[in-house]
Design a protein around this motif. Sequence first.
Motif, PDB file in Angstrom:
ATOM      1  N   ASP A   1       0.816  -1.215   0.000  1.00 17.14           N
ATOM      2  CA  ASP A   1       0.000   0.000   0.000  1.00 17.14           C
ATOM      3  C   ASP A   1       0.853   1.270   0.000  1.00 17.14           C
ATOM      4  O   ASP A   1       0.493   2.265  -0.625  1.00 17.14           O
ATOM      5  CB  ASP A   1      -0.925   0.021   1.224  1.00 17.14           C
ATOM      6  CG  ASP A   1      -1.908  -1.126   1.213  1.00 17.14           C
ATOM      7  OD1 ASP A   1      -2.698  -1.224   0.252  1.00 17.14           O
ATOM      8  OD2 ASP A   1      -1.878  -1.934   2.163  1.00 17.14           O
ATOM      9  N   VAL A   2       1.975   1.222   0.728  1.00 20.11           N
ATOM     10  CA  VAL A   2       2.843   2.400   0.859  1.00 20.11           C
ATOM     11  C   VAL A   2       4.301   1.973   0.758  1.00 20.11           C
ATOM     12  O   VAL A   2       4.718   1.053   1.471  1.00 20.11           O
ATOM     13  CB  VAL A   2       2.624   3.121   2.212  1.00 20.11           C
ATOM     14  CG1 VAL A   2       3.596   4.291   2.361  1.00 20.11           C
ATOM     15  CG2 VAL A   2       1.187   3.596   2.351  1.00 20.11           C
ATOM     16  N   VAL A   3       5.050   2.637  -0.111  1.00 21.28           N
ATOM     17  CA  VAL A   3       6.494   2.451  -0.179  1.00 21.28           C
ATOM     18  C   VAL A   3       7.166   3.686   0.414  1.00 21.28           C
ATOM     19  O   VAL A   3       6.908   4.814  -0.037  1.00 21.28           O
ATOM     20  CB  VAL A   3       6.990   2.242  -1.623  1.00 21.28           C
ATOM     21  CG1 VAL A   3       8.527   2.232  -1.671  1.00 21.28           C
ATOM     22  CG2 VAL A   3       6.436   0.942  -2.195  1.00 21.28           C
ATOM     23  N   ILE A   4       7.986   3.497   1.423  1.00 15.46           N
ATOM     24  CA  ILE A   4       8.833   4.569   1.940  1.00 15.46           C
ATOM     25  C   ILE A   4      10.187   4.373   1.266  1.00 15.46           C
ATOM     26  O   ILE A   4      10.979   3.500   1.642  1.00 15.46           O
ATOM     27  CB  ILE A   4       8.962   4.507   3.477  1.00 15.46           C
ATOM     28  CG1 ILE A   4       7.579   4.594   4.130  1.00 15.46           C
ATOM     29  CG2 ILE A   4       9.873   5.623   3.970  1.00 15.46           C
ATOM     30  CD1 ILE A   4       6.816   5.878   3.847  1.00 15.46           C
ATOM     31  N   ASP A   5      10.440   5.184   0.252  1.00 18.05           N
ATOM     32  CA  ASP A   5      11.628   5.009  -0.588  1.00 18.05           C
ATOM     33  C   ASP A   5      12.748   5.906  -0.084  1.00 18.05           C
ATOM     34  O   ASP A   5      12.733   7.124  -0.280  1.00 18.05           O
ATOM     35  CB  ASP A   5      11.288   5.346  -2.040  1.00 18.05           C
ATOM     36  CG  ASP A   5      12.492   5.208  -2.960  1.00 18.05           C
ATOM     37  OD1 ASP A   5      13.489   4.588  -2.539  1.00 18.05           O
ATOM     38  OD2 ASP A   5      12.427   5.730  -4.088  1.00 18.05           O
TER      39      ASP A   5
ATOM     40  N   PRO B   1      -3.281  -1.202  -6.471  1.00 18.98           N
ATOM     41  CA  PRO B   1      -3.985  -0.094  -7.112  1.00 18.98           C
ATOM     42  C   PRO B   1      -4.262   1.035  -6.108  1.00 18.98           C
ATOM     43  O   PRO B   1      -4.733   0.789  -4.999  1.00 18.98           O
ATOM     44  CB  PRO B   1      -5.294  -0.742  -7.595  1.00 18.98           C
ATOM     45  CG  PRO B   1      -4.928  -2.169  -7.817  1.00 18.98           C
ATOM     46  CD  PRO B   1      -3.941  -2.499  -6.734  1.00 18.98           C
ATOM     47  N   GLY B   2      -3.925   2.258  -6.510  1.00 18.66           N
ATOM     48  CA  GLY B   2      -4.087   3.403  -5.620  1.00 18.66           C
ATOM     49  C   GLY B   2      -2.977   3.552  -4.605  1.00 18.66           C
ATOM     50  O   GLY B   2      -3.014   4.475  -3.776  1.00 18.66           O
TER      51      GLY B   2
ATOM     52  N   GLY C   1      -2.492   4.230 -12.210  1.00 16.70           N
ATOM     53  CA  GLY C   1      -3.419   4.411 -11.102  1.00 16.70           C
ATOM     54  C   GLY C   1      -2.762   4.434  -9.751  1.00 16.70           C
ATOM     55  O   GLY C   1      -3.391   4.089  -8.734  1.00 16.70           O
ATOM     56  N   LEU C   2      -1.489   4.848  -9.706  1.00 18.88           N
ATOM     57  CA  LEU C   2      -0.732   4.908  -8.459  1.00 18.88           C
ATOM     58  C   LEU C   2      -0.449   6.362  -8.097  1.00 18.88           C
ATOM     59  O   LEU C   2      -0.559   7.257  -8.919  1.00 18.88           O
ATOM     60  CB  LEU C   2       0.582   4.134  -8.607  1.00 18.88           C
ATOM     61  CG  LEU C   2       0.441   2.675  -9.038  1.00 18.88           C
ATOM     62  CD1 LEU C   2       1.804   2.070  -9.320  1.00 18.88           C
ATOM     63  CD2 LEU C   2      -0.299   1.864  -7.972  1.00 18.88           C
TER      64      LEU C   2
END
Length: 317
Positions: free
Chosen positions: A209-213, A232-233, A255-256
């Motif tokens: 759902d979330v990438v902390i890059d 998606p999203g 869709g991101l």
Amino acid sequence: MRAVVQHTFGGPDVLRVAEVPRPVPLPTEVLVRVRAAGINPVDWKTRSGGGMAQVLGEPPFTLGWDVSGVVEEVGFGVTTLKPGDEVYGMPWFPRAAGGYAEYVTAPARQFARKPRSISHEQAAAVPLAALTAWQALVDTADVRPGRRVLVHAAAGGVGHFAVQFAKHLGAHVTGTASSPRHEWLTALGADELIDYSAARFEDVTKDIDVVIDLVGDGHDNTSTRSLDVLSPGGLIVAIPAGVSPELHEAARSRGLRTSAFLVEPDSPALTRIAGLIDAGEVSVEVEEVFPLEQAAQAHARGENDRTRGKLVLGVAS
């Protein structure tokens, strides 16, 4: 007072200890006697002409934003702190704070009371890294229980806080890190770990759902490859280099979502983080403490080695 001053951009050897005037607090400011100063990648990037160099302008200047110390004097109007209070903070960022010094001045409300259970050296390792992780996860990504979070460079200064905060928020946490760090990161709360030297993360994880890059496209296209693992999203928070037009368009077409990010001073968040540390829910990893006079060696170590947690400068009282 003693401070680490640089008179030109360049390598670590431009950092020299010098005698400079002690600052005087203005109204609403406090004078803090620094006991320790944290070192961050933005410090050595700025030292060499990148990072926040455009904000600070041409040298001479003193680097450092993370500080832990004791309030020595308060300016007119300060009611939240008093002399003798132990505090920590990330004052003025991205403007110059001059943290590599025996004293700093800043608005009182950019500091918070230091966690009681840890040393000044540990506390100085917290503000910039922990606030980056906290603001990215809480304020930017709005991570909730059950979300799936991927943290790149999970063993670094920001990364090891991001793992712990994401777990505290109820997320399922995956991290990328070298295999010698896996046992430690598991103890911090990581549910899954990927050795980036042995596997492509996009081949072994999905539905994030979330990438902390914390790596960026400058290293093996990490940001762009992260789009392949997002649901998606899903959202990528790109911290080191922000979001390029190419990354934004690639995400939008699928869709991101993308978000650039820069940390801000945040006393209320530091107070909450101090509470988590004192409750034993969050630990602080300091790999090595250098004396103020060895700031150059500390920068060289940070630039050349993959550290576990943070490096800190100790400032003798």
